[in-house]
Write a protein that holds these residues in place. Structure first.
Motif, short mmCIF file in Angstrom:
data_model
loop_
_atom_site.label_atom_id
_atom_site.label_comp_id
_atom_site.label_asym_id
_atom_site.label_seq_id
_atom_site.Cartn_x
_atom_site.Cartn_y
_atom_site.Cartn_z
N MET A 77 45.42 89.28 -25.91
CA MET A 77 46.03 89.40 -24.60
C MET A 77 45.77 90.79 -24.04
O MET A 77 45.88 91.78 -24.77
N PRO A 78 45.45 90.85 -22.78
CA PRO A 78 45.21 92.16 -22.18
C PRO A 78 46.47 93.00 -22.20
O PRO A 78 47.58 92.50 -22.02
N ARG A 79 46.30 94.26 -22.42
CA ARG A 79 47.44 95.17 -22.48
C ARG A 79 47.85 95.67 -21.11
O ARG A 79 48.89 96.28 -20.96
N ASP A 80 47.05 95.42 -20.09
CA ASP A 80 47.35 95.92 -18.76
C ASP A 80 48.02 94.87 -17.88
O ASP A 80 47.83 94.84 -16.68
N LEU A 81 48.82 94.01 -18.49
CA LEU A 81 49.54 92.98 -17.74
C LEU A 81 50.65 93.64 -16.92
O LEU A 81 51.25 94.62 -17.34
N PRO A 82 50.94 93.06 -15.76
CA PRO A 82 52.08 93.57 -14.98
C PRO A 82 53.37 93.47 -15.78
O PRO A 82 53.55 92.55 -16.58
N GLU A 83 54.26 94.38 -15.54
CA GLU A 83 55.52 94.44 -16.27
C GLU A 83 56.32 93.14 -16.12
O GLU A 83 56.98 92.69 -17.05
N TRP A 84 56.26 92.50 -14.96
CA TRP A 84 57.05 91.28 -14.75
C TRP A 84 56.59 90.15 -15.67
O TRP A 84 57.40 89.34 -16.08
N ILE A 85 55.30 90.12 -15.99
CA ILE A 85 54.82 89.10 -16.93
C ILE A 85 55.34 89.39 -18.33
O ILE A 85 55.80 88.49 -19.03
N GLU B 145 58.01 90.99 -19.09
CA GLU B 145 59.45 90.70 -19.09
C GLU B 145 59.72 89.20 -19.18
O GLU B 145 60.60 88.77 -19.92
N ARG B 146 58.98 88.41 -18.45
CA ARG B 146 59.17 86.94 -18.50
C ARG B 146 58.85 86.40 -19.89
O ARG B 146 59.50 85.48 -20.38
N ARG B 147 57.83 86.96 -20.54
CA ARG B 147 57.51 86.55 -21.91
C ARG B 147 58.68 86.82 -22.84
O ARG B 147 59.02 86.00 -23.68
N ARG B 148 59.27 88.00 -22.70
CA ARG B 148 60.42 88.35 -23.54
C ARG B 148 61.58 87.41 -23.28
O ARG B 148 62.27 86.98 -24.20
N GLU B 149 61.82 87.10 -22.01
CA GLU B 149 62.90 86.18 -21.66
C GLU B 149 62.68 84.80 -22.27
O GLU B 149 63.61 84.19 -22.79
N LEU B 150 61.45 84.31 -22.20
CA LEU B 150 61.11 83.02 -22.79
C LEU B 150 61.35 83.04 -24.30
O LEU B 150 61.97 82.15 -24.86
N GLY B 151 60.87 84.09 -24.96
CA GLY B 151 61.05 84.21 -26.40
C GLY B 151 62.52 84.28 -26.78
O GLY B 151 62.95 83.64 -27.74
N ASP B 152 63.29 85.04 -26.00
CA ASP B 152 64.72 85.14 -26.27
C ASP B 152 65.41 83.79 -26.11
O ASP B 152 66.28 83.42 -26.91
N ARG B 153 65.03 83.04 -25.08
CA ARG B 153 65.63 81.73 -24.83
C ARG B 153 65.30 80.77 -25.97
O ARG B 153 66.17 80.05 -26.45
#
Length: 76
Positions: free
Chosen positions: A1-9, A11-19
């Motif tokens: 995965m690219p490391r230069d992803l926007p912060e909102w992406i 954050e959404r990944r973290r939210e999905l993982g947490d859920r």
């Protein structure tokens, strides 16, 4: 995965993982047992829950089925 992803992406990944983690724990599955029953590699599941990787759609379908929920509940 690219490391230069926007912060909102990120954050959404973290939210999905947490859920996913929250629902898994609520269903009383260890990560190991959940990986086995979904057929998803445990390390892959760890990365998804940590927000380190994007799950494949097929993984989301398996996760939702085992948790008796809809994919939309996971990603919303």
């Amino acid at each position: 995965m690219p490391r230069d992803l926007p912060e909102w992406i990120t954050e959404r990944r973290r939210e999905l993982g947490d859920r996913i983690r929250e629902l898994r724990l609520h269903a009383n599955y260890t990560q190991e047992a959940f990986a086995e029953i979904t057929g998803i590699d445990r390390r892959t599941l760890q990365r998804i829950e940590a927000g380190e990787s994007d799950p494949r759609y097929g993984h989301l379908l398996r996760i939702a089925a085992v948790l008796d929920t809809r994919v939309s509940v996971l990603v919303d």
